[in-house]
Design a protein around this motif. Structure first.
Motif, PDB file in Angstrom:
ATOM      1  N   LEU A 287       7.995   2.296   2.196  1.00  0.00           N
ATOM      2  CA  LEU A 287       8.041   3.394   1.225  1.00  0.00           C
ATOM      3  C   LEU A 287       8.956   4.514   1.712  1.00  0.00           C
ATOM      4  O   LEU A 287       9.713   5.091   0.935  1.00  0.00           O
ATOM      5  CB  LEU A 287       6.631   3.926   0.954  1.00  0.00           C
ATOM      6  N   ASP A 288       8.910   4.809   3.004  1.00  0.00           N
ATOM      7  CA  ASP A 288       9.769   5.850   3.573  1.00  0.00           C
ATOM      8  C   ASP A 288      11.250   5.474   3.520  1.00  0.00           C
ATOM      9  O   ASP A 288      12.114   6.344   3.509  1.00  0.00           O
ATOM     10  CB  ASP A 288       9.383   6.134   5.029  1.00  0.00           C
ATOM     11  N   ASP A 289      11.538   4.176   3.492  1.00  0.00           N
ATOM     12  CA  ASP A 289      12.923   3.698   3.527  1.00  0.00           C
ATOM     13  C   ASP A 289      13.555   3.571   2.144  1.00  0.00           C
ATOM     14  O   ASP A 289      14.771   3.500   2.029  1.00  0.00           O
ATOM     15  CB  ASP A 289      12.981   2.343   4.248  1.00  0.00           C
ATOM     16  N   LEU A 290      12.761   3.531   1.094  1.00  0.00           N
ATOM     17  CA  LEU A 290      13.315   3.347  -0.247  1.00  0.00           C
ATOM     18  C   LEU A 290      14.253   4.493  -0.603  1.00  0.00           C
ATOM     19  O   LEU A 290      14.026   5.637  -0.200  1.00  0.00           O
ATOM     20  CB  LEU A 290      12.183   3.276  -1.282  1.00  0.00           C
ATOM     21  N   PRO A 291      15.299   4.199  -1.379  1.00  0.00           N
ATOM     22  CA  PRO A 291      16.216   5.263  -1.807  1.00  0.00           C
ATOM     23  C   PRO A 291      15.485   6.325  -2.644  1.00  0.00           C
ATOM     24  O   PRO A 291      14.490   6.018  -3.312  1.00  0.00           O
ATOM     25  CB  PRO A 291      17.244   4.532  -2.669  1.00  0.00           C
ATOM     26  N   ALA A 292      15.992   7.528  -2.617  1.00  0.00           N
ATOM     27  CA  ALA A 292      15.376   8.635  -3.358  1.00  0.00           C
ATOM     28  C   ALA A 292      15.257   8.332  -4.842  1.00  0.00           C
ATOM     29  O   ALA A 292      14.321   8.775  -5.502  1.00  0.00           O
ATOM     30  CB  ALA A 292      16.163   9.918  -3.126  1.00  0.00           C
ATOM     31  N   GLU A 293      16.202   7.552  -5.385  1.00  0.00           N
ATOM     32  CA  GLU A 293      16.187   7.254  -6.820  1.00  0.00           C
ATOM     33  C   GLU A 293      15.285   6.070  -7.183  1.00  0.00           C
ATOM     34  O   GLU A 293      15.283   5.619  -8.330  1.00  0.00           O
ATOM     35  CB  GLU A 293      17.612   6.996  -7.336  1.00  0.00           C
ATOM     36  N   ALA A 294      14.520   5.577  -6.239  1.00  0.00           N
ATOM     37  CA  ALA A 294      13.637   4.434  -6.492  1.00  0.00           C
ATOM     38  C   ALA A 294      12.463   4.878  -7.355  1.00  0.00           C
ATOM     39  O   ALA A 294      11.404   5.250  -6.853  1.00  0.00           O
ATOM     40  CB  ALA A 294      13.150   3.826  -5.176  1.00  0.00           C
ATOM     41  N   GLY A 295      12.650   4.830  -8.658  1.00  0.00           N
ATOM     42  CA  GLY A 295      11.617   5.291  -9.568  1.00  0.00           C
ATOM     43  C   GLY A 295      10.536   4.260  -9.823  1.00  0.00           C
ATOM     44  O   GLY A 295       9.355   4.550  -9.753  1.00  0.00           O
ATOM     45  N   TYR A 296      10.937   3.029 -10.119  1.00  0.00           N
ATOM     46  CA  TYR A 296       9.979   1.970 -10.436  1.00  0.00           C
ATOM     47  C   TYR A 296       9.816   1.096  -9.194  1.00  0.00           C
ATOM     48  O   TYR A 296      10.738   0.375  -8.803  1.00  0.00           O
ATOM     49  CB  TYR A 296      10.472   1.144 -11.624  1.00  0.00           C
ATOM     50  N   VAL A 297       8.655   1.208  -8.553  1.00  0.00           N
ATOM     51  CA  VAL A 297       8.365   0.461  -7.325  1.00  0.00           C
ATOM     52  C   VAL A 297       7.158  -0.423  -7.603  1.00  0.00           C
ATOM     53  O   VAL A 297       6.119   0.050  -8.073  1.00  0.00           O
ATOM     54  CB  VAL A 297       8.078   1.419  -6.153  1.00  0.00           C
ATOM     55  N   TYR A 298       7.309  -1.724  -7.329  1.00  0.00           N
ATOM     56  CA  TYR A 298       6.237  -2.662  -7.644  1.00  0.00           C
ATOM     57  C   TYR A 298       6.140  -3.749  -6.585  1.00  0.00           C
ATOM     58  O   TYR A 298       7.005  -3.893  -5.719  1.00  0.00           O
ATOM     59  CB  TYR A 298       6.461  -3.266  -9.030  1.00  0.00           C
ATOM     60  N   LEU A 299       5.050  -4.508  -6.668  1.00  0.00           N
ATOM     61  CA  LEU A 299       4.849  -5.640  -5.761  1.00  0.00           C
ATOM     62  C   LEU A 299       3.876  -6.611  -6.391  1.00  0.00           C
ATOM     63  O   LEU A 299       3.223  -6.293  -7.384  1.00  0.00           O
ATOM     64  CB  LEU A 299       4.355  -5.159  -4.389  1.00  0.00           C
ATOM     65  N   HIS A 300       3.818  -7.795  -5.813  1.00  0.00           N
ATOM     66  CA  HIS A 300       2.835  -8.804  -6.194  1.00  0.00           C
ATOM     67  C   HIS A 300       1.877  -8.921  -5.014  1.00  0.00           C
ATOM     68  O   HIS A 300       2.225  -9.483  -3.984  1.00  0.00           O
ATOM     69  CB  HIS A 300       3.494 -10.150  -6.496  1.00  0.00           C
ATOM     70  N   ALA A 301       0.683  -8.368  -5.183  1.00  0.00           N
ATOM     71  CA  ALA A 301      -0.293  -8.293  -4.093  1.00  0.00           C
ATOM     72  C   ALA A 301      -1.222  -9.492  -4.106  1.00  0.00           C
ATOM     73  O   ALA A 301      -1.798  -9.829  -5.146  1.00  0.00           O
ATOM     74  CB  ALA A 301      -1.124  -7.022  -4.222  1.00  0.00           C
ATOM     75  N   GLN A 302      -1.385 -10.113  -2.945  1.00  0.00           N
ATOM     76  CA  GLN A 302      -2.427 -11.112  -2.830  1.00  0.00           C
ATOM     77  C   GLN A 302      -3.763 -10.400  -3.067  1.00  0.00           C
ATOM     78  O   GLN A 302      -3.927  -9.231  -2.691  1.00  0.00           O
ATOM     79  CB  GLN A 302      -2.406 -11.779  -1.455  1.00  0.00           C
ATOM     80  N   VAL A 303      -4.697 -11.084  -3.703  1.00  0.00           N
ATOM     81  CA  VAL A 303      -5.959 -10.476  -4.111  1.00  0.00           C
ATOM     82  C   VAL A 303      -6.630  -9.725  -2.960  1.00  0.00           C
ATOM     83  O   VAL A 303      -7.092  -8.594  -3.131  1.00  0.00           O
ATOM     84  CB  VAL A 303      -6.898 -11.550  -4.719  1.00  0.00           C
ATOM     85  N   GLN A 304      -6.643 -10.311  -1.768  1.00  0.00           N
ATOM     86  CA  GLN A 304      -7.337  -9.683  -0.648  1.00  0.00           C
ATOM     87  C   GLN A 304      -6.620  -8.439  -0.118  1.00  0.00           C
ATOM     88  O   GLN A 304      -7.184  -7.685   0.664  1.00  0.00           O
ATOM     89  CB  GLN A 304      -7.580 -10.687   0.494  1.00  0.00           C
TER      90      GLN A 304
END
Length: 141
Positions: A94-111
């Motif tokens: 999260l600290d490394d993402l560019p400043a303009e990174a507005g839409y941030v998402y992931l596919h999380a394993q249930v656990q």
């Protein structure tokens, strides 16, 4: 319990080899993910290696997609789970993402859903299967 957890962005091949070894152990061996599904988008991703007392402990990456910025391949070796390695990886990405990174998402394993919720991610949509593993799509609010 590891005394010193560090997360670094990696570009050198020797460190990338450690990242890939962690992912191979967690996803291919432990979780039985097909290898051909594990190795994709490597060149366009920004990779991270977590170490615990100098030993490889975890890995992850982010990449820009047509939807936004996707956080992926969070893996912590079994012997290092429960010591904050996963949290350190999420924070570093999260600290490394560019400043303009507005839409941030992931596919999380249930656990792992509760881990990502600590960082402001919310589940969206129904549970789904990816590489034979149950996931939820999560978006950072």
């Amino acid at each position: 319990m590891p005394a010193n957890i560090k997360v670094n962005k990696v570009t050198e091949q020797a460190d990338l080899d450690k990242v890939f070894a962690v992912r191979r152990e967690v996803f291919v061996i432990e979780q039985d993910c097909p290898p051909e599904l594990e190795w994709e988008f490597e060149d366009e991703s920004t990779h991270f290696l977590a170490t615990a007392d100098g030993e490889p402990a975890g890995a992850c990456r982010w990449r820009k997609t047509d939807k936004g910025y996707k956080l992926e391949r969070f893996a912590v070796l079994k012997q290092f789970r429960g010591f904050g390695v996963g949290q350190a990886l999420v924070q570093a990405v999260l600290d490394d993402l560019p400043a303009e990174a507005g839409y941030v998402y992931l596919h999380a394993q249930v656990q792992a859903v509760s881990l990502y919720k600590k960082f402001g991610f919310e589940q969206t949509g129904p549970e789904f299967e990816e590489a034979g593993i149950r996931h939820y799509k999560m978006i950072r609010k």
